[in-house]
Design an enzyme around this catalytic site. Structure first.
Site, PDB file in Angstrom:
ATOM      1  N   PRO A   1      -4.053 -11.269   6.602  1.00 29.95           N
ATOM      2  CA  PRO A   1      -5.388 -11.072   7.154  1.00 29.95           C
ATOM      3  C   PRO A   1      -6.243 -10.353   6.097  1.00 29.95           C
ATOM      4  CG  PRO A   1      -3.818  -9.577   8.205  1.00 29.95           C
ATOM      5  CD  PRO A   1      -3.029 -10.434   7.251  1.00 29.95           C
TER       6      PRO A   1
ATOM      7  N   SER B   1      -6.695  -7.877  -1.374  1.00 30.02           N
ATOM      8  CA  SER B   1      -7.316  -7.941  -2.707  1.00 30.02           C
ATOM      9  C   SER B   1      -6.279  -7.663  -3.792  1.00 30.02           C
ATOM     10  CB  SER B   1      -8.499  -6.979  -2.812  1.00 30.02           C
ATOM     11  OG  SER B   1      -8.061  -5.654  -2.694  1.00 30.02           O
TER      12      SER B   1
ATOM     13  N   ASP C   1      -1.860  -0.104  -4.105  1.00 28.30           N
ATOM     14  CA  ASP C   1      -1.775  -1.449  -3.520  1.00 28.30           C
ATOM     15  C   ASP C   1      -1.199  -2.461  -4.507  1.00 28.30           C
ATOM     16  OD1 ASP C   1      -3.145  -0.145  -1.506  1.00 28.30           O
ATOM     17  OD2 ASP C   1      -4.657  -1.711  -1.248  1.00 28.30           O
TER      18      ASP C   1
HETATM   19  O1  PMV Z   1      -7.375  -0.476   2.831  1.00 27.33           O
HETATM   20  P1  PMV Z   1      -6.424  -0.641   1.714  1.00 27.33           P
HETATM   21  O2  PMV Z   1      -5.225  -1.391   2.039  1.00 27.33           O
HETATM   22  O3  PMV Z   1      -7.042  -1.130   0.441  1.00 27.33           O
HETATM   23  O4  PMV Z   1      -5.828   0.838   1.443  1.00 27.33           O
HETATM   24  C1  PMV Z   1      -6.301   1.687   0.494  1.00 27.33           C
HETATM   25  C2  PMV Z   1      -5.470   2.921   0.466  1.00 27.33           C
HETATM   26  C3  PMV Z   1      -6.302   4.155   0.196  1.00 27.33           C
HETATM   27  O5  PMV Z   1      -5.369   5.216   0.018  1.00 27.33           O
HETATM   28  C4  PMV Z   1      -7.206   4.477   1.378  1.00 27.33           C
HETATM   29  C5  PMV Z   1      -7.161   4.005  -1.037  1.00 27.33           C
HETATM   30  C6  PMV Z   1      -6.394   3.963  -2.346  1.00 27.33           C
HETATM   31  O6  PMV Z   1      -7.001   3.551  -3.341  1.00 27.33           O
HETATM   32  O7  PMV Z   1      -5.230   4.375  -2.401  1.00 27.33           O
END
Ligand code: PMV
Length: 282
Positions: A77, A85, A128
């Site tokens: 999703p 991304s 990520d």
């Molecule tokens: O929303 P996502 O899956 O891109 O999660 C980002 C995780 C954060 O800790 C909120 C931001 C980061 O860069 O680590």
């Protein structure tokens, strides 16, 4: 030429990881495939009606200005905290290396995928795409960056999708602005400590579930949960999950529920008409 990148879930530690605390995340068995085709004219998405300037900028962080059509398919999703991304970034970097016929070191792939991630998220922590590249369950620290492989657990995760996309860049910027409030900074420090507790409790789902519950409460304190996400957490717990929390930046996105068997939480989600599915670490 084709490349694949895994999606990810953050088990514990999002937002705090941006400020140097550790996080535990896992690559999942869903992801994104990028296929590159030679085509005259400017490089861009293969489907001509996709005209997203940010997507084109992301593609050009890795690819030449001209000559390529980029076909993207995903089982993730989008914009839900599952690393769509980052999976695109990793798939793109791998497809580009395959096109050049060169092997790609981890460090090189990490740096190149980071350039793509920055187009989408400004200044992300790197967790990520790092986890997407590494695979498995990983403890991540921004300093270094450092990755520690953790044992693959026996428990399972159910993902419940709020159906709402969160804006990671805006959410991270909001938390950064609120860090001047002592309660917000204290919550971030506590989230960092919870990651250490989670690492020690990885083999004990009952203890780990309680840690995830507190992690969600602290994420609520820093202002990134929503009533819809709190509702999904409640639904999962009422259905017998060991614990549940939002995963990713929040503001929407997904909730993860820690379970021994997925059936009861999946059934409760279906009854409430909430899209839900089980994931495995990959
Ligand atoms: O929303 P996502 O899956 O891109 O999660 C980002 C995780 C954060 O800790 C909120 C931001 C980061 O860069 O680590």
């Amino acid at each position: 030429m084709r490349g694949w990148g895994a999606g990810k879930l953050i088990l514990c530690g999002e937002h705090a990881v941006v400020y140097g605390h550790p996080a535990i995340a896992l690559a999942v068995d869903r992801g994104t495939t990028v296929t590159l085709r030679e085509r005259p004219g400017p490089t861009g998405p293969g489907v001509s009606d996709v005209d997203d300037p940010r997507l084109r900028a992301a593609l050009l962080a890795v690819l030449p200005e001209d000559g390529l059509a980029v076909d993207i398919t995903t089982t993730l999703p989008i914009g839900r905290g599952m690393g769509s991304s980052a999976a695109l970034a990793v798939a793109l970097v791998r497809a580009e290396a395959a096109r050049r016929g060169v092997p790609l070191s981890f460090d090189e792939a990490f740096a190149r995928a980071f350039a793509v991630e920055r187009v989408f998220h400004g200044e992300p922590s790197g967790v990520d795409h790092g986890v997407s590249l590494r695979g498995g369950v990983v403890r991540y620290l921004r300093a270094g960056p450092s990755f520690t492989a953790l044992p693959t657990p026996s428990w399972r995760l159910v993902v419940l999708d709020s159906g709402i996309a969160g804006d990671t860049g805006a959410l991270v910027a909001g938390v950064r602005a609120r860090r001047v409030e002592p309660a917000v900074e204290a919550a971030l420090v506590r989230i960092g400590a919870l990651v250490g507790e989670a690492e020690r409790a990885l083999g004990d789902p009952a203890a780990l579930g309680e840690i995830l519950d507190e992690n969600h409460a602290r994420l609520t304190e820093i202002g990134v949960s929503t009533p819809a996400l709190d509702g999904l957490v409640g639904l999962a717990r009422a259905a017998g999950a060991f614990g549940a929390k939002l995963a990713g930046a929040g503001g929407g996105g997904v909730v993860i529920a820690l379970v021994e068997e997925a059936g009861a939480v999946l059934a409760a989600a279906a009854k409430a008409r909430v899209p839900a599915f089980e994931v495995s670490p990959r």
